[in-house]
Design a protein around this motif. Structure first.
Motif, PDB file in Angstrom:
ATOM      1  N   ILE A   1       0.869  -1.181   0.000  1.00  0.00           N
ATOM      2  CA  ILE A   1       0.000   0.000   0.000  1.00  0.00           C
ATOM      3  C   ILE A   1       0.902   1.225   0.000  1.00  0.00           C
ATOM      4  N   SER A   2       0.649   2.170  -0.887  1.00  0.00           N
ATOM      5  CA  SER A   2       1.376   3.438  -0.867  1.00  0.00           C
ATOM      6  C   SER A   2       0.556   4.472  -0.114  1.00  0.00           C
ATOM      7  N   THR A   3       1.255   5.379   0.560  1.00  0.00           N
ATOM      8  CA  THR A   3       0.579   6.393   1.362  1.00  0.00           C
ATOM      9  C   THR A   3       1.378   7.691   1.340  1.00  0.00           C
ATOM     10  N   LEU A   4       0.769   8.751   1.883  1.00  0.00           N
ATOM     11  CA  LEU A   4       1.411  10.057   1.823  1.00  0.00           C
ATOM     12  C   LEU A   4       2.618  10.139   2.751  1.00  0.00           C
ATOM     13  N   PRO A   5       3.546  11.064   2.451  1.00  0.00           N
ATOM     14  CA  PRO A   5       4.782  11.189   3.233  1.00  0.00           C
ATOM     15  C   PRO A   5       4.555  11.997   4.514  1.00  0.00           C
ATOM     16  N   LEU A   6       3.722  11.446   5.358  1.00  0.00           N
ATOM     17  CA  LEU A   6       3.303  11.983   6.656  1.00  0.00           C
ATOM     18  C   LEU A   6       2.329  13.138   6.511  1.00  0.00           C
TER      19      LEU A   6
END
Length: 380
Positions: free
Chosen positions: A137-142
């Motif tokens: 899963i890819s997600t935002l950089p905090l």
């Protein structure tokens, strides 16, 4: 698509469905027929991978309903489609008239982001093909970089600990591993691989790592080999690679008129200069006359060059793929083509119908397949 690395390892190549606006389950199934199935047929592939994007309400509904997950899996199987990776960056409303900074909310200091990501993980373990035991899963950089006081950063690190614990428990229950990759992006708390190496150094690297977006890498003017070395030294795994290209312009003054066509209202187009200058959107860079050359966070089609005097960062993309894939073992086996900007391209360059969009997506996947095939031949 499934490709075989020279080491014998299976490499999954998919396209990201955040290019499509559907946010509920009926719409998601409709887009399989409107786009994914035609793309597979155009490629002549027996099996096509999707980097599925599920908005938060759809993810919650699926996570709470095992029968709905089985039905979605059956819909995928019936069309020769498979899912090993999900895009968990946009939370919802990714095709609203104006997205801009809203895409970074909720951020990783919130329980909403944690719950959404764990919902996605619950869905993914039931969508994984029977012969695959690991998903991503890819997600935002905090978060976006401002405001980000120390207390908020500490809260985010606590959320990452809870995320790793939740993924560990899910593996105990299902026997399948899901890893989450944080995606460095210009303007964010984690903008570069250098920042990732520092700010994410203490995470559980069995479950958490980096999603390397090749357009973002280029916009940060990072050299692929140096970036990979930096991540390796920090012990951060590359969980997923987003195969993407940014807009590049050698002389922004000479290209001003054509660049204005890319300064559109929906998405943020962070602009970075080779000389170190930066602007948080393309229209700001144009107004401030940022010195060139520029790279602009506008994902452009991989297989079609922009109109001169513009170009794209596909040379960086190809260099990165060479460095990622030609070692004894690939650095990453989940490659997701992510061009979500087709319908905001300048008039005359955007698809005019679903069939034309399917043609474009198929063209990008064919380009990626051909690049990887050339690399395999060169390494054999």
């Amino acid at each position: 698509m499934r490709l075989r690395h020279s080491s014998g390892r299976l490499v999954h190549v998919s396209y990201c469905t955040n290019v499509h606006p559907a946010e509920d389950l009926p719409g998601i199934v409709e887009q399989l027929d409107a786009f994914a199935l035609p793309v597979r047929e155009r490629l002549g592939a027996d099996l096509l991978g999707l980097g599925l994007w599920l908005a938060a309400p759809a993810a919650a509904a699926l996570a709470g309903d095992a029968g709905a997950r089985r039905r979605l899996r059956a819909e995928l199987d019936a069309r020769g489609l498979e899912v090993v990776t999900l895009n968990g960056f946009p939370y919802q409303a990714f095709h609203a008239p104006v997205v801009k900074h809203a895409v970074y909310h909720p951020d990783w200091a919130t329980t909403e982001r944690l719950d959404y990501t764990l919902d996605l993980a619950r869905v993914l373990v039931d969508l994984l093909p029977g012969d695959v035991d690991r998903g991503s899963i890819s997600t935002l950089p905090l978060a976006w970089r401002d405001p980000w006081p120390p207390g908020r950063h500490e809260a985010a690190l606590r959320m990452l600990d809870r995320l790793a614990a939740g993924l560990t428990e899910l593996e105990r229950e299902t026997g399948r591993t899901v890893r989450v990759g944080f995606e460095p992006e210009p303007g964010c708390v984690v903008e570069t691989t250098g920042q990732a190496s520092g700010l994410l150094a203490a995470v559980d690297t069995d479950r958490l790592g980096v999603c390397l977006d090749l357009a973002h890498l280029a916009c940060a003017w990072e050299e692929p080999a140096a970036a990979l070395k930096r991540l390796a030294q920090a012990g951060l795994p590359i969980v997923k690679v987003q195969v993407s290209a940014a807009l590049e312009v050698a002389d922004p003054v000479a290209a001003r008129q054509v660049l204005r066509q890319y300064a559109e209202p929906r998405f943020l187009h962070q602009t970075r200069s080779a000389t170190g200058g930066s602007a948080d959107d393309l229209d700001i860079a144009l107004a401030e006359e940022l010195p060139g050359p520029w790279r602009v966070h506008f994902h452009v089609p991989l297989h079609v060059a922009p109109a001169p005097p513009l170009s794209s960062t596909t040379p960086v993309l190809e260099e990165a793929l060479r460095d990622l894939m030609t070692a004894g073992e690939p650095w990453c086996d989940h490659l997701d083509v992510e061009t979500y900007t087709w319908d905001v391209l300048p008039p005359g360059r955007r698809p005019g119908s679903p069939a034309e969009l399917a043609d474009g997506i198929a063209g990008e996947l064919a380009y990626t397949r051909d690049v990887l095939s050339r690399l395999a031949e060169a390494g054999s």
